[in-house]
Design a protein around this motif. Sequence first.
Motif, PDB file in Angstrom:
ATOM      1  N   TRP A 455      91.634 106.397 -58.250  1.00 26.79           N
ATOM      2  CA  TRP A 455      92.326 106.517 -59.540  1.00 26.79           C
ATOM      3  C   TRP A 455      92.888 107.914 -59.767  1.00 26.79           C
ATOM      4  O   TRP A 455      93.748 108.112 -60.631  1.00 26.79           O
ATOM      5  CB  TRP A 455      91.381 106.139 -60.687  1.00 26.79           C
ATOM      6  N   SER A 456      92.450 108.908 -59.014  1.00 24.84           N
ATOM      7  CA  SER A 456      93.008 110.255 -59.180  1.00 24.84           C
ATOM      8  C   SER A 456      94.485 110.314 -58.788  1.00 24.84           C
ATOM      9  O   SER A 456      95.185 111.259 -59.164  1.00 24.84           O
ATOM     10  CB  SER A 456      92.211 111.262 -58.337  1.00 24.84           C
ATOM     11  N   GLU A 457      94.972 109.322 -58.062  1.00 23.24           N
ATOM     12  CA  GLU A 457      96.390 109.286 -57.686  1.00 23.24           C
ATOM     13  C   GLU A 457      97.300 109.241 -58.915  1.00 23.24           C
ATOM     14  O   GLU A 457      98.475 109.631 -58.843  1.00 23.24           O
ATOM     15  CB  GLU A 457      96.676 108.071 -56.803  1.00 23.24           C
ATOM     16  N   GLY A 469      98.904 102.551 -55.070  1.00 21.73           N
ATOM     17  CA  GLY A 469      98.059 101.548 -54.437  1.00 21.73           C
ATOM     18  C   GLY A 469      98.747 100.921 -53.238  1.00 21.73           C
ATOM     19  O   GLY A 469      99.861 101.296 -52.863  1.00 21.73           O
ATOM     20  N   THR A 470      98.085  99.961 -52.616  1.00 21.46           N
ATOM     21  CA  THR A 470      98.617  99.275 -51.432  1.00 21.46           C
ATOM     22  C   THR A 470      98.470  97.767 -51.588  1.00 21.46           C
ATOM     23  O   THR A 470      97.837  97.273 -52.527  1.00 21.46           O
ATOM     24  CB  THR A 470      97.875  99.700 -50.151  1.00 21.46           C
ATOM     25  N   GLY A 471      99.034  97.060 -50.623  1.00 20.70           N
ATOM     26  CA  GLY A 471      99.014  95.607 -50.653  1.00 20.70           C
ATOM     27  C   GLY A 471      97.662  94.987 -50.398  1.00 20.70           C
ATOM     28  O   GLY A 471      97.543  93.753 -50.383  1.00 20.70           O
ATOM     29  N   GLU A 472      96.624  95.802 -50.189  1.00 22.02           N
ATOM     30  CA  GLU A 472      95.274  95.242 -50.085  1.00 22.02           C
ATOM     31  C   GLU A 472      94.687  94.936 -51.461  1.00 22.02           C
ATOM     32  O   GLU A 472      93.663  94.249 -51.546  1.00 22.02           O
ATOM     33  CB  GLU A 472      94.349  96.196 -49.322  1.00 22.02           C
ATOM     34  N   MET A 514      99.102 108.014 -50.521  1.00 22.63           N
ATOM     35  CA  MET A 514      98.653 108.886 -49.440  1.00 22.63           C
ATOM     36  C   MET A 514      98.434 110.302 -49.947  1.00 22.63           C
ATOM     37  O   MET A 514      99.198 110.817 -50.757  1.00 22.63           O
ATOM     38  CB  MET A 514      99.701 108.922 -48.313  1.00 22.63           C
ATOM     39  N   SER A 515      97.411 110.944 -49.459  1.00 27.93           N
ATOM     40  CA  SER A 515      97.183 112.338 -49.795  1.00 27.93           C
ATOM     41  C   SER A 515      98.008 113.213 -48.884  1.00 27.93           C
ATOM     42  O   SER A 515      98.624 112.768 -47.938  1.00 27.93           O
ATOM     43  CB  SER A 515      95.697 112.667 -49.637  1.00 27.93           C
ATOM     44  N   SER A 516      98.039 114.514 -49.164  1.00 30.42           N
ATOM     45  CA  SER A 516      98.823 115.433 -48.340  1.00 30.42           C
ATOM     46  C   SER A 516      98.246 115.558 -46.943  1.00 30.42           C
ATOM     47  O   SER A 516      98.935 115.944 -46.017  1.00 30.42           O
ATOM     48  CB  SER A 516      98.882 116.810 -49.012  1.00 30.42           C
ATOM     49  N   ASP A 517      96.973 115.252 -46.787  1.00 30.27           N
ATOM     50  CA  ASP A 517      96.335 115.314 -45.478  1.00 30.27           C
ATOM     51  C   ASP A 517      95.960 113.905 -45.049  1.00 30.27           C
ATOM     52  O   ASP A 517      94.950 113.359 -45.489  1.00 30.27           O
ATOM     53  CB  ASP A 517      95.081 116.186 -45.543  1.00 30.27           C
ATOM     54  N   PRO A 518      96.758 113.260 -44.178  1.00 32.56           N
ATOM     55  CA  PRO A 518      96.479 111.875 -43.773  1.00 32.56           C
ATOM     56  C   PRO A 518      95.117 111.725 -43.125  1.00 32.56           C
ATOM     57  O   PRO A 518      94.531 110.648 -43.151  1.00 32.56           O
ATOM     58  CB  PRO A 518      97.607 111.565 -42.778  1.00 32.56           C
ATOM     59  N   PHE A 541     101.081  97.866 -57.990  1.00 32.84           N
ATOM     60  CA  PHE A 541      99.690  97.473 -57.767  1.00 32.84           C
ATOM     61  C   PHE A 541      98.761  97.955 -58.880  1.00 32.84           C
ATOM     62  O   PHE A 541      98.006  97.175 -59.452  1.00 32.84           O
ATOM     63  CB  PHE A 541      99.207  98.007 -56.419  1.00 32.84           C
ATOM     64  N   MET A 542      98.783  99.251 -59.194  1.00 34.32           N
ATOM     65  CA  MET A 542      97.865  99.791 -60.187  1.00 34.32           C
ATOM     66  C   MET A 542      98.483 101.026 -60.819  1.00 34.32           C
ATOM     67  O   MET A 542      99.222 101.771 -60.169  1.00 34.32           O
ATOM     68  CB  MET A 542      96.509 100.113 -59.559  1.00 34.32           C
ATOM     69  N   ALA A 543      98.201 101.223 -62.091  1.00 28.85           N
ATOM     70  CA  ALA A 543      98.715 102.390 -62.813  1.00 28.85           C
ATOM     71  C   ALA A 543      97.719 102.764 -63.899  1.00 28.85           C
ATOM     72  O   ALA A 543      97.034 101.900 -64.453  1.00 28.85           O
ATOM     73  CB  ALA A 543     100.087 102.098 -63.425  1.00 28.85           C
TER      74      ALA A 543
END
Length: 602
Positions: A455-457, A469-472, A514-518, A541-543
């Motif tokens: 959720w920090s995204e 989010g992603t399609g999962e 994605m974060s800055s560090d994959p 997906f989520m907000a």
Amino acid sequence: MDSPGYNCFVDKDKMDAAIQDLGPKELSCTELQELKQLARQGYWARSYALRGKVYQRLIRDIPCRTVTPDASVYSDIVSKIVGKHSSSSLPLPEFVDNTQVPSYCLNTRGESAVRKILLCIANQFPDISFCPALPSVVALLLHYSIDEAECFEKACRILACNDPSKKLIDQSFLAFESSCMTFGDLVNKYCQAAHKLMVAVSEDVLQVYADWQRWLFGELPLNYFARVFDVFLVEGYKVLYRVALAILKFFHKVRAGQPLESDNVKQDIRTFVKDIAKTVSPEKLLEKAFAIRLFSRKEIQLLQMANEKALKQKGITVKQKSVSLSKRQFVHLAVHAENFHSEIVSVKEMRDIWSWVPERFALCQPLLLFSSLQHGYSLTRFYFQCEGHEPTLLLIKTTQKEVRRAQREPGVLAYAELWGVCSPAASTQASCASGHSAKPALHREVCGAYLSTDWSERNKFGGKLGFFGTGECFVFRLQPEVQRYEWVVIKHPELTKPVSLETTTAASPHCHSMSSDPADRLSPFLAARHFNLPSKTESMFMAGGNDCLIVGGGGGQALYIDGDLNRGRTGHCDTFNNQPLCSENFLIAAVEAWAFQDPDTQ
């Protein structure tokens, strides 16, 4: 080769019954697409001689390591390796994991030749640590080889393939185990009825799915396996997933509603596959397999990478009984009655949800992050408790419309009316406060969502409401009836065309998963930027904002919750193509958020 085309390793009487030699003798096509169609149609399956020529050509064209053992190497080493062993006492390499050599209409000389070839492969490929599929591959290739040395060379070329986009055979326990998890994920998405049956009849569904390669490499009759191998050589590893999914679909169709033949569903499936000719022809099996509209090869590779990374993090990289079995037990015991408690769902309901989550997280146990009864009805507190965890599970229990927020403040009345647990004293107090007798809730609605991303995204959008989010991700309801809704693209792939992952270095504005560090994250399986979607509404997906939380968007929201965790609404949305998950406008009785905890970190 001996007339009518069989070599000295084949039992001709058995072969005449298994595979007749009636088809064309030549193949002139060179285009890959045409070759794929011919392989699927079984063009060379009717000709023993032509199949041998096609195998020779396809295997010759496999890109291999610079130094790949050939037939001359076999001639040099076979006598030294086999030594004084008699044909009947030749051991098998450890990497086949006690897999037996399938007969595949081979005579005694042929079965002995397979063992010799496997021992020589073990000598030349010391990096192979786990490869139970190899005996079947060698046994089939021996049919279409002049001698043992040629069969050895063909098998070596398959093992030495260095094209990263063309995975062929698993050669380590890590690769094998992650492929089993990937297969489980695909079953969960594309064979939901069969998956539900597996969960119901097996203590550990992952153990059932760990058998999937055995169905193909060993249990399938020769004429079926040869048809699968025809297409596999042209199209690669994805074909194996397709056929195994088709087998499970047919097993479920035949056995649904019938008692299992034994108390071991793994053995029942093996028996079904051995006798598959009673149920379906090779043509119908492949037809079913290619009717399944799977993810692209790139997406399946990303899922495989994610599963491999999860296994590495848990230290499951080699097969060790003391480690492997203990890890497996956690799958079954992930939601245990003795250490699980929720105000919203029962142990059984949580286990049902756990059967839907990706396999790499089914190895984990539920960890309560947030409970509105413990932490209060605050979205800000919800975010605070959930940040730093992914994925998370959101659970919501609704309440009757006549129950107001004032009654949900801490006190006897709130407890009594929400949960229907009224002591005599509580009942009296409730009657005085409300002017009527306190009654338990007349109905119960429970819904929720599996959310792939931290959720920090939400903080990346500068205070504005943005989707990530992603399609999962998926949404579901448990009460009054169970229903799960996954990303619309999974069931309707015609909505999108996958794009090259190499061209997606810059994520679209609405997809910040994605974060800055994959390296800090699992592989971005089903990231929306991998797909050419007609609009953003298929990937909302989520907000999360300060005043609301949303799951699913486009034409409505699958779930909308206000900042006080007081009211919510649900409706159809384009992202999940779902029906309302409960009453369209509802009051919230309780909210919980759960994380997925590695048992080893407790």
